[in-house]
Design an enzyme around this catalytic site. Structure first.
Site, PDB file in Angstrom:
ATOM      1  N   SER A  23       0.862  -1.195   0.000  1.00  0.00           N
ATOM      2  CA  SER A  23       0.000   0.000   0.000  1.00  0.00           C
ATOM      3  C   SER A  23       0.892   1.236   0.000  1.00  0.00           C
ATOM      4  CB  SER A  23      -0.862   0.011   1.267  1.00  0.00           C
ATOM      5  OG  SER A  23      -1.521   1.260   1.401  1.00  0.00           O
ATOM      6  N   TYR A  61      -1.525  -0.838  10.294  1.00  0.00           N
ATOM      7  CA  TYR A  61      -1.639  -1.070   8.837  1.00  0.00           C
ATOM      8  C   TYR A  61      -0.367  -0.599   8.132  1.00  0.00           C
ATOM      9  CZ  TYR A  61      -3.687  -1.062   4.126  1.00  0.00           C
ATOM     10  OH  TYR A  61      -3.951  -1.296   2.793  1.00  0.00           O
TER      11      TYR A  61
END
Ligand SMILES: NC(=O)c1ccc[n+]([C@@H]2O[C@H](COP(=O)([O-])OP(=O)(O)OC[C@H]3O[C@@H](n4cnc5c(N)ncnc54)[C@H](O)[C@@H]3O)[C@@H](O)[C@H]2O)c1
Length: 252
Positions: free
Chosen positions: A140, A153
């Site tokens: 990501s 995350y």
């Protein structure tokens, strides 16, 4: 018509929805035979109904469970007669401040986003070695440039990038290339749930959209196109990279 993955045998995780699903669709269009691995059996059943036998097999497994992963990868490789490629797309999100995040939250994010791809890679590795295959990890932009309230995350996605780079070093001698895609915001269920649970979803959407130079959210197919390139022979001299496909946020 040129088909970039003609005859290639590919295992894709997180394949029932979102980026993984768009990758399954694109890869089959490009001539690949695919094993779609996911923990969502209902969504996998729907997927089976859409493709001719021979182009798609499915495997139900949670990527955090070593025995289930081993069995699913073994069955998938047997069905395809080997593996030429792996795409690790399964992942989950967590928005939580450091004060509200629990240890269980942290452990689950690390288990799914970092340990899961490692387990699937280990299970697939002998097959990829035999074929001289490719691995593409879906990280990501949050692993390149941080986002507020996403400590776990961001850490999981940055870890996945470095794990891919380290593996690229040792896998090269077996003809395996390992690369990472770092998407920006992509219109999927994962993205929608982060928006829909915000106090003001419209404002949250605008805040996210405005972060990107291109001023829009990506379609899953735009990420699948980059995964296709890294899986195809068109990227034959590319390994150990982490490529941002993020409409201009991280400028990586
Ligand atoms: N959507 C975005 O904005 C965005 C941005 C950057 C990175 N990503 C990453 O892209 C990947 C795919 O995300 P998405 O947006 O397509 O999500 P999604 O929620 O639409 O799809 C994820 C799929 O992974 C499966 N999955 C989740 N946990 C699993 C597990 N433990 N075992 C097996 N399968 C599991 C789900 O069942 C689902 O089918 C993730 O790794 C995510 O972190 C997404």
């Amino acid at each position: 018509m040129s088909r970039a993955l003609r005859g290639r045998r590919i295992l894709i995780t997180g394949a029932a929805k979102g980026i993984g699903l768009a990758t399954v669709e694109r890869f089959i269009t490009e001539g690949a035979r695919v094993v779609a691995l996911d923990r969502d059996e209902v969504a996998l059943a729907a997927l089976r109904g859409r493709f001719a036998a021979g182009s798609l097999d499915t495997a139900e497994a949670d990527v955090t469970e070593p025995e289930a992963v081993s069995a699913a990868v073994a069955a998938g490789a047997e069905a395809l007669g080997g593996l030429d490629g792996l795409v690790n797309a399964a992942g989950i999100d967590l928005i939580a401040s450091i004060e509200t995040m629990t240890l269980a939250d942290w452990n689950r994010i690390i288990a799914v986003n970092l340990t899961g791809p490692m387990l699937v890679t280990q299970a697939a590795y002998p097959h990829l070695r035999a074929a001289g295959g490719t691995i593409v990890n879906v990280s990501s932009g949050a692993g390149l440039s941080p986002l507020k309230h996403r400590t776990a995350y961001c850490a999981s996605k940055a870890g996945l990038q470095m794990a891919g780079k380290a593996l690229a070093m040792e896998a090269a001698e077996f003809g395996i290339r390992v690369n990472t895609i770092c998407p920006g915001a992509v219109e999927t269920e994962l993205f929608r749930s982060s928006i829909d649970t915000a106090p003001d979803p419209q404002a949250a959407y605008e805040t996210v959209r405005a972060r990107y130079a291109l001023q829009r959210i990506a379609a899953p197919e735009e990420i699948a196109a980059a995964i296709l390139w890294l899986t195809s022979a068109e990227s034959s001299y590319v390994t150990g990279t982490a490529i941002a496909v993020d409409g201009g946020r991280t400028f990586h």
